[in-house]
Design a protein around this motif. Structure first.
Motif, mmCIF file in Angstrom:
data_model
loop_
_atom_site.group_PDB
_atom_site.id
_atom_site.type_symbol
_atom_site.label_atom_id
_atom_site.label_comp_id
_atom_site.label_asym_id
_atom_site.label_seq_id
_atom_site.Cartn_x
_atom_site.Cartn_y
_atom_site.Cartn_z
ATOM 1 N N ARG A 35 -82.250 -27.202 -24.459
ATOM 2 C CA ARG A 35 -81.210 -26.511 -25.385
ATOM 3 C C ARG A 35 -81.614 -25.609 -26.371
ATOM 4 O O ARG A 35 -80.907 -24.388 -26.583
ATOM 5 C CB ARG A 35 -80.387 -27.792 -26.083
ATOM 6 N N SER A 36 -83.118 -25.811 -26.956
ATOM 7 C CA SER A 36 -83.387 -24.893 -28.137
ATOM 8 C C SER A 36 -83.749 -23.825 -27.509
ATOM 9 O O SER A 36 -83.426 -22.437 -28.018
ATOM 10 C CB SER A 36 -84.492 -25.601 -28.614
ATOM 11 N N HIS A 39 -81.531 -20.877 -26.486
ATOM 12 C CA HIS A 39 -80.931 -19.850 -27.439
ATOM 13 C C HIS A 39 -81.791 -18.513 -27.465
ATOM 14 O O HIS A 39 -81.562 -17.687 -28.135
ATOM 15 C CB HIS A 39 -80.979 -20.357 -29.007
ATOM 16 N N ASP A 167 -90.011 -32.176 -33.628
ATOM 17 C CA ASP A 167 -89.661 -31.777 -34.969
ATOM 18 C C ASP A 167 -90.575 -32.307 -36.126
ATOM 19 O O ASP A 167 -90.828 -31.625 -36.981
ATOM 20 C CB ASP A 167 -87.999 -32.283 -35.240
ATOM 21 N N ALA A 187 -90.246 -23.605 -30.957
ATOM 22 C CA ALA A 187 -88.725 -24.432 -30.255
ATOM 23 C C ALA A 187 -89.233 -25.715 -30.463
ATOM 24 O O ALA A 187 -90.229 -26.228 -29.728
ATOM 25 C CB ALA A 187 -88.769 -24.042 -28.761
ATOM 26 N N THR A 188 -88.457 -26.400 -30.999
ATOM 27 C CA THR A 188 -88.436 -27.971 -31.232
ATOM 28 C C THR A 188 -87.293 -28.684 -30.366
ATOM 29 O O THR A 188 -86.343 -28.223 -29.705
ATOM 30 C CB THR A 188 -88.419 -28.444 -32.363
ATOM 31 N N HIS A 190 -85.098 -30.329 -31.862
ATOM 32 C CA HIS A 190 -83.778 -30.158 -32.485
ATOM 33 C C HIS A 190 -83.393 -28.650 -32.567
ATOM 34 O O HIS A 190 -82.048 -28.308 -33.101
ATOM 35 C CB HIS A 190 -83.999 -30.770 -34.051
ATOM 36 N N GLU A 191 -84.276 -27.620 -32.698
ATOM 37 C CA GLU A 191 -83.982 -26.229 -32.898
ATOM 38 C C GLU A 191 -84.787 -25.144 -32.559
ATOM 39 O O GLU A 191 -85.937 -25.497 -32.397
ATOM 40 C CB GLU A 191 -83.747 -26.199 -34.570
ATOM 41 N N LEU A 192 -84.464 -24.054 -32.799
ATOM 42 C CA LEU A 192 -85.355 -22.698 -32.464
ATOM 43 C C LEU A 192 -85.388 -22.112 -33.665
ATOM 44 O O LEU A 192 -84.464 -21.688 -34.437
ATOM 45 C CB LEU A 192 -84.626 -21.964 -31.379
ATOM 46 N N SER A 204 -83.363 -20.465 -38.659
ATOM 47 C CA SER A 204 -83.125 -21.520 -37.302
ATOM 48 C C SER A 204 -81.662 -21.397 -36.661
ATOM 49 O O SER A 204 -80.932 -20.687 -37.268
ATOM 50 C CB SER A 204 -83.384 -22.924 -37.913
#
Length: 205
Positions: A35-36, A39, A167, A187-188, A190-192, A204
């Protein structure tokens, strides 16, 4: 404690935490990583995308690789040369691999290999990171040596370097060494994180 000793202690502590993850936790992390990366526009469009074979608790790329093939992109794995520099060989699901001298699987007798400067996007393994793109690797210096040419170029450029991490591998600050090559994104699960973003802005996604 000197810098080298601190880095060794950090590597050991974070490696133990990675190994302690359960299979369901790894699968959830792999889903979050995909998902990260979705993006990141380059993940959808870059032709030559290099990654790694997850070992020793590393965040797996098993959900990241299949979409590349479906879009006609090429996935590559690193090979360690006799000169201790990395080269990258195309790999697809089902292709044979064999362990290198560190026990990390590499493609068997690749038909071709690419130099680091020929890549478009590199998913870089790491042990720890900070939001400015500083990376704590595994101590061998393979990625820093192989991508050292980027230190003389205006970033971002090709290849784009994207660190891959859980993360919990984030640190408040990593003091870079003179030979370290910074990352463009992290890229984790949880987020980019855009490491190039203004520190005062939202870095982020």
């Amino acid at each position: 404690m000197d810098t080298a000793a601190r880095r060794r202690e950090l590597r050991q502590r974070l490696a133990e935490r990675r190994r302690a993850l359960t299979p369901p936790q790894r699968m959830m992390a792999a889903q979050g990583l995909r998902r990260s990366l979705e993006h990141l526009p380059e993940y959808h469009t870059d032709q030559r995308v290099a990654g790694y074979w997850a070992c020793d608790g590393e965040l797996p790329l098993n959900l990241v690789i299949p979409p590349l093939a479906s879009r006609g992109q090429q996935f590559l794995l690193p090979l360690i040369g006799q000169d201790n520099l990395l080269r990258f060989a195309p790999w697809a699901s089902g292709d044979a691999v064999q362990p290198n001298r560190f026990g990390i699987p590499e493609p068997v007798t690749p038909r071709e290999w690419l130099a680091p400067f020929q890549l478009d996007l590199v998913l870089v393994p790491l042990m720890a990171f900070d939001r400015r793109g500083n990376r704590l690797g595994y101590g061998g210096g393979y990625y820093d040596r192989s991508f050292s040419f980027l230190k003389d170029q205006l970033r971002p450029t090709e290849p784009l370097l994207v660190g891959i991490a859980y993360d919990f591998q984030e640190l408040p600050e990593i003091l870079p060494e003179s030979w370290d090559v910074t990352l463009d994104f992290i890229a984790t699960d949880h987020e980019l994180i855009d490491c190039r973003a203004d520190a005062a802005g939202d870095a982020s996604v």
